[in-house]
Structures are given as C-alpha cells and as structure tokens.
Design an enzyme around this catalytic site. Structure first.
Site, PDB file in Angstrom:
ATOM      1  N   ARG A  61       0.857  -1.178   0.000  1.00 39.37           N
ATOM      2  CA  ARG A  61       0.000   0.000   0.000  1.00 39.37           C
ATOM      3  C   ARG A  61       0.896   1.230   0.000  1.00 39.37           C
ATOM      4  O   ARG A  61       2.112   1.122   0.035  1.00 39.37           O
ATOM      5  CB  ARG A  61      -1.015  -0.016   1.151  1.00 39.37           C
ATOM      6  CG  ARG A  61      -0.654  -0.701   2.431  1.00 39.37           C
ATOM      7  CD  ARG A  61       0.447  -0.053   3.230  1.00 39.37           C
ATOM      8  NE  ARG A  61       0.177   1.357   3.434  1.00 39.37           N
ATOM      9  CZ  ARG A  61       1.091   2.270   3.656  1.00 39.37           C
ATOM     10  NH1 ARG A  61       2.374   1.947   3.742  1.00 39.37           N
ATOM     11  NH2 ARG A  61       0.786   3.530   3.821  1.00 39.37           N
ATOM     12  N   GLY A  62       0.238   2.402  -0.040  1.00 44.55           N
ATOM     13  CA  GLY A  62       1.004   3.637  -0.220  1.00 44.55           C
ATOM     14  C   GLY A  62       1.060   3.903  -1.722  1.00 44.55           C
ATOM     15  O   GLY A  62       1.429   3.007  -2.497  1.00 44.55           O
ATOM     16  N   ALA A  63       0.680   5.123  -2.127  1.00 41.84           N
ATOM     17  CA  ALA A  63       0.492   5.392  -3.560  1.00 41.84           C
ATOM     18  C   ALA A  63       1.695   5.004  -4.433  1.00 41.84           C
ATOM     19  O   ALA A  63       1.539   4.268  -5.418  1.00 41.84           O
ATOM     20  CB  ALA A  63       0.114   6.854  -3.748  1.00 41.84           C
ATOM     21  N   ARG A 106      -7.261   0.030  -6.904  1.00 41.73           N
ATOM     22  CA  ARG A 106      -7.501   1.074  -5.886  1.00 41.73           C
ATOM     23  C   ARG A 106      -7.699   2.393  -6.635  1.00 41.73           C
ATOM     24  O   ARG A 106      -6.786   2.847  -7.334  1.00 41.73           O
ATOM     25  CB  ARG A 106      -6.337   1.151  -4.884  1.00 41.73           C
ATOM     26  CG  ARG A 106      -6.244  -0.125  -4.028  1.00 41.73           C
ATOM     27  CD  ARG A 106      -5.438   0.080  -2.764  1.00 41.73           C
ATOM     28  NE  ARG A 106      -6.129   0.889  -1.792  1.00 41.73           N
ATOM     29  CZ  ARG A 106      -5.513   1.460  -0.751  1.00 41.73           C
ATOM     30  NH1 ARG A 106      -4.219   1.304  -0.573  1.00 41.73           N
ATOM     31  NH2 ARG A 106      -6.199   2.185   0.112  1.00 41.73           N
ATOM     32  N   GLN A 212      -2.475   2.204   9.876  1.00 46.92           N
ATOM     33  CA  GLN A 212      -1.177   2.278   9.194  1.00 46.92           C
ATOM     34  C   GLN A 212      -0.178   3.117   9.992  1.00 46.92           C
ATOM     35  O   GLN A 212       1.024   2.918   9.870  1.00 46.92           O
ATOM     36  CB  GLN A 212      -1.324   2.876   7.785  1.00 46.92           C
ATOM     37  CG  GLN A 212      -1.977   1.940   6.778  1.00 46.92           C
ATOM     38  CD  GLN A 212      -3.478   2.152   6.671  1.00 46.92           C
ATOM     39  OE1 GLN A 212      -4.126   2.384   7.698  1.00 46.92           O
ATOM     40  NE2 GLN A 212      -4.029   2.057   5.488  1.00 46.92           N
ATOM     41  N   ASP A 253      -2.156  10.701  -1.995  1.00 45.79           N
ATOM     42  CA  ASP A 253      -2.510   9.697  -3.015  1.00 45.79           C
ATOM     43  C   ASP A 253      -2.811  10.330  -4.350  1.00 45.79           C
ATOM     44  O   ASP A 253      -2.735   9.672  -5.390  1.00 45.79           O
ATOM     45  CB  ASP A 253      -3.715   8.872  -2.551  1.00 45.79           C
ATOM     46  CG  ASP A 253      -3.242   7.863  -1.531  1.00 45.79           C
ATOM     47  OD1 ASP A 253      -3.016   8.277  -0.379  1.00 45.79           O
ATOM     48  OD2 ASP A 253      -3.040   6.703  -1.905  1.00 45.79           O
ATOM     49  N   ASN A 263      -5.586  12.439   0.632  1.00 49.28           N
ATOM     50  CA  ASN A 263      -4.707  11.579   1.442  1.00 49.28           C
ATOM     51  C   ASN A 263      -5.582  10.814   2.428  1.00 49.28           C
ATOM     52  O   ASN A 263      -6.797  11.017   2.513  1.00 49.28           O
ATOM     53  CB  ASN A 263      -3.630  12.408   2.152  1.00 49.28           C
ATOM     54  CG  ASN A 263      -2.537  11.517   2.732  1.00 49.28           C
ATOM     55  OD1 ASN A 263      -2.035  10.618   2.050  1.00 49.28           O
ATOM     56  ND2 ASN A 263      -2.167  11.726   3.985  1.00 49.28           N
ATOM     57  N   LYS A 264      -4.953   9.921   3.143  1.00 52.34           N
ATOM     58  CA  LYS A 264      -5.651   9.010   4.066  1.00 52.34           C
ATOM     59  C   LYS A 264      -6.674   9.740   4.930  1.00 52.34           C
ATOM     60  O   LYS A 264      -6.406  10.827   5.432  1.00 52.34           O
ATOM     61  CB  LYS A 264      -4.598   8.319   4.935  1.00 52.34           C
ATOM     62  CG  LYS A 264      -5.102   7.370   5.977  1.00 52.34           C
ATOM     63  CD  LYS A 264      -6.005   6.301   5.436  1.00 52.34           C
ATOM     64  CE  LYS A 264      -5.376   5.516   4.298  1.00 52.34           C
ATOM     65  NZ  LYS A 264      -6.349   4.643   3.596  1.00 52.34           N
TER      66      LYS A 264
HETATM   67  O1  MRU Z   1      -4.535   3.143   2.212  1.00 53.44           O
HETATM   68  P1  MRU Z   1      -3.069   3.379   2.143  1.00 53.44           P
HETATM   69  O2  MRU Z   1      -2.316   2.804   3.290  1.00 53.44           O
HETATM   70  O3  MRU Z   1      -2.499   2.943   0.797  1.00 53.44           O
HETATM   71  O4  MRU Z   1      -2.934   4.944   2.228  1.00 53.44           O
HETATM   72  C1  MRU Z   1      -1.652   5.515   2.155  1.00 53.44           C
HETATM   73  C2  MRU Z   1      -1.633   6.983   2.297  1.00 53.44           C
HETATM   74  O5  MRU Z   1      -2.652   7.628   2.493  1.00 53.44           O
HETATM   75  C3  MRU Z   1      -0.303   7.668   2.111  1.00 53.44           C
HETATM   76  O6  MRU Z   1      -0.249   8.844   2.857  1.00 53.44           O
HETATM   77  C4  MRU Z   1      -0.110   8.020   0.631  1.00 53.44           C
HETATM   78  O7  MRU Z   1      -0.367   6.923  -0.188  1.00 53.44           O
HETATM   79  C5  MRU Z   1       1.255   8.521   0.365  1.00 53.44           C
HETATM   80  S1  MRU Z   1       2.481   7.271   0.512  1.00 53.44           S
HETATM   81  C6  MRU Z   1       3.984   7.981   0.156  1.00 53.44           C
END
Ligand code: MRU
Length: 368
Positions: A61-63, A106, A212, A253, A263-264
């Site tokens: 996970r993470g963009a 996603r 996370q 994201d 973002n999250k």
């Molecule tokens: O749902 P996730 O864990 O993929 O969400 C991740 C985030 O919101 C991060 O802040 C974002 O992807 C940036 S990662 C460098």
C-alpha cells in the site's frame, strides 16, 4: 511462501525492502504489510489474482508502492507468459487485460494508473520476440522503482530544510519507506535530518481504519532508531491544544492541479487543526502523484472500504451488524490549508496551479 524480509542495503538508514523480483523474475516478493508489526514476512505473488489481492487488501500500500507493484507485477507475468511460449499478439492481449484489471484495484492513488500507463506506452514499438518485449517491461518497471527512490531522496532533502534540531513532527498514515521504493515522502525529511545530526521527534497518528500509523509508521521509525509516539486520531486535537508539534508532514494519493490534496482519511481534520493552531501543514509527494486531469479535489475519486474493517477489523466485534458504516479511505484537504507541497523539484508555495504544472512538465521531459 514466507521468509523474514531483510533490510535493504540501498536504503539508508537500513529500511525494509518492500518489493523485489522472485529469483527467476516471474514473480514478486513483497513485504506483507498486513502482518506488521507482529510479523515481518515476505509473500510470493505469481498470478494476476495474487497481485490484485495484495493491492486491494493493503499487503502492499502507499500510492508510489502500489504503482511500482502493479508495474513490476505486469512485467513478471509477461516474463512468465513469454517463457511459456506465448506469441507476441497473445502476450500483448494478456498485458492489456492485466493492466486494465490492476488499474481498478484502488481508485484514489493516481500513481497506480500513472505507472501502468507508462508501462503501456513503453511497448508501443516493435520487439524481436516476446521475451525481448517482456524484458523491456521489466526494465521499465525497474526504472519506475529507481526513479521513485531518487524522488524520495530529493523530497527528503528539500523538506529537511524545514526542520530545526529538536523539532517535533506529526504525521498521518504511513508515507514512509513502506509506502514507496525509497525512503518515503513524509518521513524522508526525518531520515535526512537525522543523517545530518538533527534530532527530530515524531507523533504518528494511529490512522483509521487500518492503523497504518501505529502498525507501520511507528514500526518503521522505531526500526530506524527515531523517537516515535503513537496517538489515536481523535487525540490530535488535545495534543495541538496542550503541546503543539512544530510542523505537520503528510503524503498524498493524488494532488489536483489546484493543489487540493487527497490523502488518508483524517488528513483533512489534521489540516484544520493545524490551521487553527497556526502550525505549518506540508504535503510531500513525487510528481507521479500530481494529476493535472483533476482540476480540483472534487474530481478525485474516493475509495470506500468494506464496512467489515470497522465492524470487526482486527478480530473483535467493534460495531453491531445493524449499524451502518461510513468508511471513505481518503479525504480532500483544500489547497488553502496547505503551507507547501514538496516534490522532487523543491518546495512549491501557493498558489499551486502554475508551479505544479511546471513540475509535472519537467518530470515528463525525456531523460538524456
Ligand atoms: O490506504 P493506504 O495505506 O495505501 O494509504 C496511504 C496513504 O494515504 C499515504 O499517505 C499516501 O499513499 C502517500 S504514501 C507515500
């Protein structure tokens, strides 16, 4: 298959390797992030089902890392099909189907579509045979990962200039090494500042619904020897009121052309708190996260997660079956609340429209 994931020697300070090719190159070995911090295990992905499941269930996970995984995944699958003797037209048809399927895994993280489009564009030419085409995809996927590593380092170096010795940072979710191919985005300046002898303390929001922040950010920072304190998302207001941090660093994201930031979930609340308490709120992301086709945040699709993650996310029943559940995975922070957006090109200040478009244009220029 599972094996303890080793720290990557290419990532300083020693940080976990999030993804690598399987020994024969036809699969991926990912660090399974759903198992952290209890267990540090790799998982082998060899089919498109495996890859899609790993992305949807947040094993990766993470963009930026989602984009890298999809790109490496398509290349690994192509290698396998080429070695099995597929013709070029069969291989191209499979690649198109895998790309279409993974693009939808996603919806908010634009790096996913960005990486897959780039992969697709890289094979708009002729190849001597199917294995050569597959190897070309693998080289492109490696480039995407290596570029991400360089972008993370550059983001860290630009944003470290915002930190003074002794500063306290608050962050949300995990935008660290675990979310990228490098040292992360929001956590990168913390690593860079530490390398240059500054001491930085971090508050990590626990982050709902999948924790996370507490499971991943707190694990990653403590592995690197950084002083980290976890707080539940609902406690951030109390912290700002009683003992405010010096600065907020978050990842993203997808960033719209005007600087609105997806973002999250919970990031928007943090930005409002920061504005109320006059604490600078920064977003750190590579240009691969900027989507010039989204004019404002309202154009960004927001993923909604399964109600089960709230009702019984980690085993126990935490909400009655009869209750509805509202669970967007991301929110939009308006550009007006963002003091600066840090990309690999530097610190962009509001208004963002022109400087973000320039940064994306520079990033798209063909490499020498
Ligand atoms: O749902 P996730 O864990 O993929 O969400 C991740 C985030 O919101 C991060 O802040 C974002 O992807 C940036 S990662 C460098």
């Amino acid at each position: 298959m599972s094996r303890r994931a080793a720290p990557s020697p290419e990532r300083s300070p020693p940080l976990p390797e999030t993804i690598r090719w399987s020994p024969d190159g036809t699969g991926l070995l990912i660090l399974d992030q759903t198992r952290l911090p209890e267990s540090n295990e790799e998982r082998l992905l060899t089919t498109v089902d495996d890859i899609e499941e790993a992305i949807r269930s947040l094993r990766v996970r993470g963009a930026p890392l989602i984009g890298i995984t999809a790109a490496m995944g398509v290349a690994a699958l192509a290698r396998r099909r080429a070695r099995e003797g597929a013709s070029e037209s069969e291989l191209r048809a499979s690649i198109a189907a895998w790309i279409e399927r993974l693009s939808e895994a996603r919806p908010t993280a634009v790096n996913l579509i960005w990486a897959l489009r780039r992969l697709s564009a890289s094979i708009e030419t002729t190849f001597p045979d199917p294995p050569a085409l597959a190897e070309h995809l693998a080289a492109e996927a490696d480039d995407i990962r290596d570029e991400d590593r360089r972008m993370c380092r550059a983001i860290g170096e630009h944003a470290a200039t915002l930190l003074a010795d002794g500063d306290v940072v608050i962050t949300h979710c995990n935008a660290g090494a675990l979310a990228t191919g490098g040292i992360g985005t929001a956590l990168a300046p913390i690593y860079v500042a530490t390398e240059t002898g500054k001491t930085v303390r971090v508050y990590a929001d626990e982050t709902r619904p999948l924790l996370q922040g507490s499971r991943l950010t707190a694990w990653e920072l403590s592995q690197a020897g950084i002083d980290v304190t976890v707080l539940a998302d609902s406690m951030a207001g109390s912290l700002f009121a009683s003992d405010p941090p010096d600065i907020v660093f978050v990842g993203s994201d997808r960033i719209a052309a005007n600087g609105d930031v997806a973002n999250k979930i919970g990031t928007y609340g943090l930005a409002v708190l920061a504005a109320h308490h006059e604490i600078p709120f920064y977003v750190l992301a590579p240009t691969s996260t900027i989507d010039l086709d989204s004019s404002t945040g309202s154009d960004i699709p927001i993923e909604h997660r399964s109600p089960e993650e709230i009702r019984r996310g980690f085993g126990s029943v935490t909400a009655p079956e009869a209750a509805g559940v509202y669970s967007p995975a991301f929110d939009i922070t308006p550009a007006a609340l963002v003091a600066g957006i840090v990309t690999e090109w530097g610190i962009h200040r509001p208004p963002y429209t022109e400087s973000l478009a320039t940064a994306v244009g520079r990033a798209r220029r063909p490499r020498a």
